[in-house]
Design a protein around this motif. Structure first.
Motif, PDB file in Angstrom:
ATOM      1  N   LEU A  26       0.790  -1.251  -0.059  1.00  0.00           N
ATOM      2  CA  LEU A  26       0.127  -0.017   0.017  1.00  0.00           C
ATOM      3  C   LEU A  26       0.746   1.428  -0.106  1.00  0.00           C
ATOM      4  O   LEU A  26       0.117   2.425  -0.103  1.00  0.00           O
ATOM      5  CB  LEU A  26      -0.862  -0.060   1.522  1.00  0.00           C
ATOM      6  N   CYS A  27       2.085   1.043   0.081  1.00  0.00           N
ATOM      7  CA  CYS A  27       2.774   2.349   0.061  1.00  0.00           C
ATOM      8  C   CYS A  27       3.084   3.114  -1.242  1.00  0.00           C
ATOM      9  O   CYS A  27       2.788   4.343  -1.319  1.00  0.00           O
ATOM     10  CB  CYS A  27       4.556   2.019   0.401  1.00  0.00           C
ATOM     11  N   ALA A  28       2.939   2.523  -2.336  1.00  0.00           N
ATOM     12  CA  ALA A  28       2.686   3.092  -3.581  1.00  0.00           C
ATOM     13  C   ALA A  28       2.702   1.773  -4.476  1.00  0.00           C
ATOM     14  O   ALA A  28       2.563   0.637  -4.373  1.00  0.00           O
ATOM     15  CB  ALA A  28       3.742   4.312  -3.837  1.00  0.00           C
ATOM     16  N   SER A 227       2.095   1.541 -14.064  1.00  0.00           N
ATOM     17  CA  SER A 227       1.820   2.653 -13.248  1.00  0.00           C
ATOM     18  C   SER A 227       2.350   3.794 -13.613  1.00  0.00           C
ATOM     19  O   SER A 227       2.294   4.512 -14.737  1.00  0.00           O
ATOM     20  CB  SER A 227       2.225   2.382 -11.810  1.00  0.00           C
ATOM     21  N   GLU A 276      -7.204   3.743  -2.015  1.00  0.00           N
ATOM     22  CA  GLU A 276      -6.812   3.278  -0.782  1.00  0.00           C
ATOM     23  C   GLU A 276      -6.174   4.409  -0.126  1.00  0.00           C
ATOM     24  O   GLU A 276      -5.109   5.118  -0.513  1.00  0.00           O
ATOM     25  CB  GLU A 276      -5.629   2.071  -1.066  1.00  0.00           C
ATOM     26  N   LYS A 278      -4.057   5.251   2.703  1.00  0.00           N
ATOM     27  CA  LYS A 278      -2.474   5.498   2.639  1.00  0.00           C
ATOM     28  C   LYS A 278      -1.697   5.839   1.426  1.00  0.00           C
ATOM     29  O   LYS A 278      -1.019   6.576   1.501  1.00  0.00           O
ATOM     30  CB  LYS A 278      -1.990   4.674   3.593  1.00  0.00           C
ATOM     31  N   SER A 279      -1.883   4.970   0.653  1.00  0.00           N
ATOM     32  CA  SER A 279      -1.153   5.082  -0.625  1.00  0.00           C
ATOM     33  C   SER A 279      -1.693   6.577  -1.242  1.00  0.00           C
ATOM     34  O   SER A 279      -1.035   7.205  -2.142  1.00  0.00           O
ATOM     35  CB  SER A 279      -1.530   4.108  -1.855  1.00  0.00           C
ATOM     36  N   SER A 280      -2.908   7.121  -1.296  1.00  0.00           N
ATOM     37  CA  SER A 280      -3.428   8.179  -1.600  1.00  0.00           C
ATOM     38  C   SER A 280      -2.817   9.258  -0.893  1.00  0.00           C
ATOM     39  O   SER A 280      -2.280  10.238  -1.591  1.00  0.00           O
ATOM     40  CB  SER A 280      -4.836   8.357  -1.444  1.00  0.00           C
ATOM     41  N   LEU A 282       0.542   9.324   0.120  1.00  0.00           N
ATOM     42  CA  LEU A 282       1.828   9.288  -0.392  1.00  0.00           C
ATOM     43  C   LEU A 282       1.664   9.720  -1.686  1.00  0.00           C
ATOM     44  O   LEU A 282       2.619  10.651  -2.183  1.00  0.00           O
ATOM     45  CB  LEU A 282       2.324   7.853  -0.273  1.00  0.00           C
ATOM     46  N   TYR A 283       1.021   9.608  -2.313  1.00  0.00           N
ATOM     47  CA  TYR A 283       0.744  10.055  -4.081  1.00  0.00           C
ATOM     48  C   TYR A 283       0.412  11.615  -4.055  1.00  0.00           C
ATOM     49  O   TYR A 283       1.105  12.406  -4.665  1.00  0.00           O
ATOM     50  CB  TYR A 283      -0.268   9.556  -4.791  1.00  0.00           C
ATOM     51  N   GLN A 382      -5.097   1.768  -6.369  1.00  0.00           N
ATOM     52  CA  GLN A 382      -4.326   3.073  -6.455  1.00  0.00           C
ATOM     53  C   GLN A 382      -4.311   3.628  -7.890  1.00  0.00           C
ATOM     54  O   GLN A 382      -4.214   4.929  -7.784  1.00  0.00           O
ATOM     55  CB  GLN A 382      -2.770   2.394  -6.377  1.00  0.00           C
ATOM     56  N   SER A 415      -2.210  -6.411  -2.897  1.00  0.00           N
ATOM     57  CA  SER A 415      -2.490  -5.180  -3.787  1.00  0.00           C
ATOM     58  C   SER A 415      -2.777  -5.454  -5.085  1.00  0.00           C
ATOM     59  O   SER A 415      -2.153  -6.268  -5.912  1.00  0.00           O
ATOM     60  CB  SER A 415      -1.278  -4.321  -3.885  1.00  0.00           C
TER      61      SER A 415
END
Length: 436
Positions: A26-28, A227, A276, A278-280, A282-283, A382, A415
């Motif tokens: 979920l980090c990216a 991606s 998601e 948390k990934s949001s 970070l992005y 993502q 993911s």
């Protein structure tokens, strides 16, 4: 200037980013939540080589695509060794036919302002297949640490696609991007023009290097990417079709799970809470920090980021912090990260932000004259699938039929987004084989 490579008995050590947890996924778009991993070593069943070379290219010292140095990173001698390696990475092994040699190339390119710089990338060649090879350019997904790059890893998610393409008989070329790998400075994230030049110049460096191994690279390039790399792939494909290189030309195009409509689909979905959380976070942070470096969106981080993150957020994206440090140094939700102005800048862009998004969002606005497929996975947490629908519609308006391939319910470490890259890689190999 040396006319032959310098050989040494030692090798550089590297750290990598790998973790098998859902948090990492979920980090990216990459395994961003890594911490220091063992130094570069042989993959299962393969051998590690200590050969480092410094090459002189026929082009001028400042010429784009000039090969600066190369390093044989590792060898997977037999097809069974590749199968073991890819199985460990959780990738499809059904297209493996050759062992592979993996090289890191350092080459000359230009930064976003057109100034000379260097970058690194991965070249993987099939063992036992001589003569002319068809190049496949693969552009990877988002990473935060410089080591989140294909040429800086020996196993796992990052180099698995180029290993797959090479083991099927192609010459796989995978740029690290500017500021990643061994490249200096910060990474200009989602800057399609510099992703394009870095990708094209790595192809040129690979062509210069290939004769050292008894191979040459064919003119027609199959272009793919995942991606962030899907947009980069479209940028490279357009450059090849428009004749920006005198040798290479576009042969096929197959991007995977891209944010093709970054401003019109991806950011709205992110802000609406459709992706998601948390990934949001970070992005959104990466967008503001990276775009500000190139386009000057704000004078102070406090204008767009809330306390206490305004004091630390830019440093987290310096290329030296791991994904895990990003996870720990950012909040769980956008409401805790962004000020009202920060949210408005992403949701209702004007000025430099709007201009930057026009560049990211026109990657599909042209007419490829080669076979095209768009790969995606329903339920992507993502990259909203609206991105792919928008790209397909724009290509159709240009008279281009680009079938959308839904890869289904495939997950990688929890993911669906990462899983689409895993499922698509071997599918693209089979599609390319069918074209030939």
């Amino acid at each position: 200037m040396r006319n032959s490579p310098r050989r040494t008995g030692s090798r550089r050590t590297r750290t990598g980013a790998r973790t098998g947890t859902r948090v990492a996924a979920l980090c990216a778009a990459l395994l961003l939540a890594g911490s220091a991993a063992p130094a570069l070593a042989a993959a299962p069943g393969g051998t590690t080589a200590g050969a480092t070379g410094v090459a002189a290219d026929a082009a001028s010292r400042s010429g784009r695509g000039t090969l600066v140095s190369f390093d044989l990173l590792y060898t997977l001698e037999k097809p069974d060794d590749v199968t073991t390696w890819l199985t460990s990475a959780k990738f499809d092994t059904g297209t493996v036919r050759y062992g592979v040699d993996a090289y890191q190339l350092v080459y000359r390119t230009v930064d976003p302002y057109g100034r000379p710089t260097t970058a690194s990338g991965l070249l993987v060649l099939p063992r036992g297949r001589e003569g002319r090879l068809r190049p496949v350019s693969f552009a990877h997904g988002t990473g935060s640490h410089k080591n989140d790059s294909p040429s800086m890893q020996t196993g796992g998610f990052l180099p698995a696609p180029p290993i797959t393409y090479a083991s099927a008989g192609h010459a796989a070329v995978a740029p690290d991007y500017l500021g990643m790998g061994l490249g200096p400075g910060p990474h200009p994230w989602m800057d399609v023009p510099s992703e394009t030049t870095a990708s094209l110049d790595l192809l040129r460096a690979a062509r210069a290097f290939a004769p050292r191994t008894g191979r040459t690279l064919d003119r027609e390039v199959a272009v793919t990417g995942f991606s962030q790399g899907a947009s980069a792939a479209l940028g490279l494909a357009r450059a090849l079709q428009s004749g920006e290189d005198r040798w290479f030309r576009l042969g096929a195009l197959a991007p995977v799970s891209g944010a093709y409509d970054f401003g019109g689909a991806e950011l709205p979905a992110l802000l609406a809470g459709e992706l998601e959380p948390k990934s949001s976070v970070l992005y959104a942070a990466y967008t503001l920090v990276a775009f500000n470096r190139l386009h000057h969106l704000y004078d102070s981080p406090a204008e767009v980021f809330q306390a206490p993150y305004a004091d630390t957020i830019e440093a987290l994206f310096d290329g030296a912090h791991t994904g895990r440090q990003l996870m720990e140094g950012t909040p769980a939700t956008l409401d805790k990260l962004l000020t009202a102005h920060g949210r408005d800048l992403l949701g209702h862009p004007t000025g430099p932000m709007a201009a930057a998004l026009r560049t990211t969002d026109d990657v599909c606005d042209w007419a490829p004259r080669v076979p095209v497929r768009l790969y995606m996975a329903s339920g992507d947490e993502q990259a909203t699938v609206a991105n792919t629908a928008h790209c397909e519609a724009v290509l159709r308006r240009h008279g281009v039929a680009a079938p959308v391939v839904d890869l289904g319910a495939v997950d990688y470490n929890g993911s669906r987004h990462l899983g689409s890259n895993v499922r698509a890689t071997a599918a693209i190999v089979r599609w390319l084989d069918s074209l030939r």
